[in-house]
Scaffold this motif. Structure first.
Motif, PDB file in Angstrom:
ATOM      1  N   LYS A 622      -3.764   3.635   2.339  1.00  0.00           N
ATOM      2  CA  LYS A 622      -3.069   4.244   1.292  1.00  0.00           C
ATOM      3  C   LYS A 622      -1.682   3.783   1.392  1.00  0.00           C
ATOM      4  N   ILE A 623      -0.953   3.663   0.266  1.00  0.00           N
ATOM      5  CA  ILE A 623       0.588   3.161   0.078  1.00  0.00           C
ATOM      6  C   ILE A 623       1.516   4.413   0.677  1.00  0.00           C
ATOM      7  N   ILE A 624       2.285   4.174   1.651  1.00  0.00           N
ATOM      8  CA  ILE A 624       3.321   5.070   2.021  1.00  0.00           C
ATOM      9  C   ILE A 624       4.603   4.495   1.698  1.00  0.00           C
ATOM     10  N   ASP A 625       4.828   3.334   1.251  1.00  0.00           N
ATOM     11  CA  ASP A 625       6.099   2.994   0.661  1.00  0.00           C
ATOM     12  C   ASP A 625       5.924   1.661   0.075  1.00  0.00           C
ATOM     13  N   ILE A 626       6.853   1.325  -1.046  1.00  0.00           N
ATOM     14  CA  ILE A 626       6.839  -0.064  -1.688  1.00  0.00           C
ATOM     15  C   ILE A 626       8.178  -0.237  -2.240  1.00  0.00           C
ATOM     16  N   ASN A 627       8.540  -1.436  -2.181  1.00  0.00           N
ATOM     17  CA  ASN A 627       9.995  -1.808  -2.773  1.00  0.00           C
ATOM     18  C   ASN A 627      10.016  -1.810  -4.255  1.00  0.00           C
ATOM     19  N   HIS A 645      -4.808   4.210  -3.179  1.00  0.00           N
ATOM     20  CA  HIS A 645      -5.642   3.268  -2.005  1.00  0.00           C
ATOM     21  C   HIS A 645      -5.511   2.013  -2.464  1.00  0.00           C
ATOM     22  N   HIS A 646      -5.573   1.082  -1.465  1.00  0.00           N
ATOM     23  CA  HIS A 646      -5.524  -0.381  -1.684  1.00  0.00           C
ATOM     24  C   HIS A 646      -6.389  -0.871  -2.783  1.00  0.00           C
ATOM     25  N   SER A 647      -7.645  -0.350  -2.614  1.00  0.00           N
ATOM     26  CA  SER A 647      -8.634  -0.815  -3.451  1.00  0.00           C
ATOM     27  C   SER A 647      -8.830  -0.293  -4.768  1.00  0.00           C
ATOM     28  N   TYR A 648      -7.594   0.417  -5.384  1.00  0.00           N
ATOM     29  CA  TYR A 648      -7.617   1.054  -6.632  1.00  0.00           C
ATOM     30  C   TYR A 648      -7.807   0.099  -7.761  1.00  0.00           C
TER      31      TYR A 648
END
Length: 717
Positions: A622-627, A645-648
């Motif tokens: 699961k994504i916890i941070d993104i620029n 989720h990465h597979s979204y």
């Protein structure tokens, strides 16, 4: 005559169905054009056929059709003397019961009688039936049917011509396999069923008799209580297993009158025979001399009729009359048949080049044997051609699989990948030497081709070689982005023959490595034998895969260099921090320097985030941070992305799902993984070279996973 008509039409239908069994050799549109042209040639010639049609299963001929029902129907029919054609789609919501029965039986069928559906609203409707033959592929699978509709008018006319001479009040009629009148002197009886038990015999069922397909006779009384003798003869239709019947009905009274006249005639005949016997005895000895040679000729003819052929069957009749001529003609026939038998024997042994000379221009059997020989030769030649084409296809498929495996196993090192590619390509093509020239674009102002791997005469040769665009054959191929193939190269034609050196091969193949019209390099292969077209096509297909892999490798190498630089800078920062802790006394003096370096690092990190797409995942994917750069690319807010989720929105096949799960299992095990991802934004495709790096805690456990993506579509490799 009726049976001949019916079976002739069935033979036409069967021939077309067998011809159509090769429907999968070409695209359906081309196949339907061929079928319609055949219909246009056949239909006008067979005037007995009222309608000619077929029905094709969509699930068999159309790979995109997912339903078990649905079909395409082509029709050719006569409308007031004009031939028309039509194509429709039917059973799109499900098959009717009649078509289900035809498909389930999967054999030749004759339908029950029906009135012409094209005659709705007309004053005269035609009584018809249909002859149907299934279309099967090589494995016997049902693909559709071919059918012809025939009218009963022609049989009605035949029965009108039946003569009963002195047998008054007699009539002939035709029954279908369902016991209905197909033709009858009284047209009001057409399509009506006959009486189940027309006799006085108890439990007699005429329909059971009709199903047995055998001749039978009955006696029954008509409406005027007149006894009629009725005889039924079966009419077998093709391979349907169903029989129609011709019925002849004669009054018993008329038969008895004829029998009385026949009795008087028999008495007269007996007296005549007695006189004939006396006369025959008298001339027996006179005719014996004539009949003996005729008997010998007859015996030989009987042997010929049984299929026996032997030179010992030739007769020795030395007479100058017609019997002598018959003997000579028979001997000539035996010689001709022996020669044909010998010719057929050579053909059966596969000696298709054996010559046979015709006895005359009227030697039709000899001509048929010659035509059969020519057909066998043509079939053998076609078989050889198909065998060669199959070998070519197998060679190409095996080669594509082999090089796909090489590309998959060596996609992290450009040098190793190039070595394996050129070595295996030279071996697979049975060539003599080859080289691979990737594009060197490290300096945008100095793009050129650079030979990084060459293979020649079973020896690997490493040496530097630079080729500018447009220079020599390799440079010309790079400019034009088209393959170059040359044969019969002169031995003194050195300067422009090859980028590999001065050796002049007999044939030279230069193929560009391009992906979506973007050049990534050149492959050059030289050989002392010529390349076939299918080999050139194969190299061009492999070249596309090589270009894609080279592009990925170069992107990965560039990304790896950026990561190494980032790591090195991070290590330097850690060393500086340690030094500051150990030198607390110099903290004040170095504080300004540290602030300056920190600011530079922050600028570096900011620059790194501006140049790359960065996402952090927890071990549960699961994504916890993104620029911000990544958010701007996908057009989403941080709140919409965090926690997804990465597979979204990914739709994976079973095989892709297994590969996907293994990918994340390797990351959780601490392995660095690389991937190529394509993102569609506003009609533009962004090709992202992604590197996933596990971040460990102090105990060596993966606490998060850092993904750094580099947009390769912004660069020209």
């Amino acid at each position: 005559q009726i049976e001949g008509k019916m079976n002739g039409n069935m033979a036409v239908t069967r021939t077309m169905a067998l011809s159509f069994s090769n429907y999968d050799l070409m695209p359906k549109e081309q196949w339907f054009n061929l079928i319609n042209s055949m219909y246009k040639d056949v239909f006008p010639k067979y005037t007995d056929i009222y309608n000619l049609w077929d029905s094709w299963e969509l699930s068999v001929i159309d790979s995109s059709w997912e339903k078990s029902h649905g079909r395409i129907v082509n029709e050719h029919f006569r409308d007031e003397g004009v031939i028309k054609e039509n194509q429709t789609r039917r059973s799109l919501e499900g098959d009717n019961e009649l078509y289900k029965e035809i498909r389930n039986k999967n054999q030749e069928i004759i339908l029950s009688l029906y009135f012409d559906r094209f005659a709705e609203g007309k004053s005269e409707r035609k009584l018809m039936t249909s002859l149907i033959v299934p279309i099967k592929n090589e494995s016997g699978k049902f693909a559709g049917v071919v059918g012809v509709d025939i009218t009963m008018d022609q049989f009605q006319k035949m029965l009108q011509n039946v003569s009963f001479e002195n047998l008054k009040r007699s009539r002939a009629y035709l029954l279908s396999h369902k016991g209905k009148y197909a033709a009858h002197p009284d047209t009001s009886m057409l399509n009506e069923k006959i009486q189940k038990n027309p006799t006085n015999r108890e439990n007699f069922d005429v329909f059971k008799k009709l199903d047995q397909g055998e001749s039978f006779s009955i006696i029954h009384r008509n409406e005027e209580n007149e006894k009629h003798y009725v005889s039924y003869a079966p009419i077998n239709i093709g391979r349907t297993g169903a029989s129609w019947y011709l019925g002849l009905s004669v009054p018993v009274e008329s038969i008895m009158e004829e029998a009385t006249r026949d009795f008087i005639f028999i008495i007269s005949l007996i007296l005549g025979i007695i006189g004939l016997i006396i006369f025959s005895v008298a001339i027996y000895y006179v005719t014996r001399g004539i009949t003996r040679p005729i008997e010998r000729i007859t015996e030989v003819l009987k042997q010929l009729a049984r299929g026996k052929i032997d030179n010992r069957m030739k007769l020795s009749i030395d007479r100058g009359d017609e019997i002598g001529e018959m003997g000579k003609a028979l001997n000539t026939s035996i010689d001709g048949l022996n020669r044909k038998n010998e010719f057929a024997g050579h053909l059966s042994n596969g000696e298709l080049d054996y010559e046979y000379t015709l006895l005359s221009n009227e030697d039709h059997l000899g001509q048929s044997l010659q035509e059969m020989r020519d057909s066998l030769k043509k079939a053998r030649e076609e078989q050889e051609k198909q065998k060669i084409e199959e070998q070519k296809r197998q060679w190409i498929n095996e080669g594509l699989a082999r090089f796909a495996d090489i590309l998959r196993q060596n996609n992290e090192n450009l040098q190793k990948l190039s070595d394996e590619l050129i070595k295996n390509l030279v071996y697979y093509l049975e060539a003599n030497q080859g080289g691979i020239f990737p594009v060197n674009d490290e300096d945008e102002n100095d793009k050129h081709l650079e030979l990084i791997s060459a293979f020649a005469y079973d020896r690997k040769k490493y040496f530097e070689k630079r080729i500018d665009f447009g220079h020599g054959l390799v440079g010309t191929c790079a400019i034009e982005k088209q393959s170059i193939y040359m044969e019969d190269i002169p031995q003194d034609y050195i300067d422009i023959t090859s980028g590999l050196g001065d050796a002049n091969p007999d044939s030279l193949l230069i193929v560009p490595l391009k992906l979506e019209e973007e050049l990534h390099g050149i492959i050059e292969i030289a050989s002392f034998h010529t390349f076939q077209q299918y080999q050139i096509d194969f190299v061009e297909k492999v070249a596309e895969s090589i270009a894609s892999t080279i592009s990925s490798v170069k992107v990965n190498m560039k990304t790896q260099r950026l990561l190494e630089q980032s790591e090195q800078q991070s290590q330097e920062l850690s060393a500086q921090e340690e030094e500051m802790r150990q030198n607390m006394e110099e903290l004040k003096a170095t504080q300004e320097e540290n602030s300056r370096q920190k600011a530079e690092m922050e600028h570096l990190i900011n620059a790194f985030h501006k140049a790359n797409y960065v996402v952090e995942y927890d071990p549960n994917e699961k994504i916890i941070d993104i620029n911000d750069k990544y958010l701007n690319l996908v057009g989403l807010t941080r709140e919409e992305v965090i926690g997804t989720h990465h597979s979204y929105k990914l739709q994976l096949t079973k095989e892709q799902e297994e590969s996907y799960n293994q990918f994340w299992a390797d990351l959780r095990a601490g392995k660095v993984k690389k991937d190529i991802n394509r993102v569609e934004v506003d009609g533009h495709t962004h090709v992202l070279a992604e590197t996933y790096t596990p971040i460990m805690d102090d105990e060596g456990n993966v606490k998060k996973i850092l993904k750094i993506a580099f947009d390769t579509s912004e660069f020209n490799f």
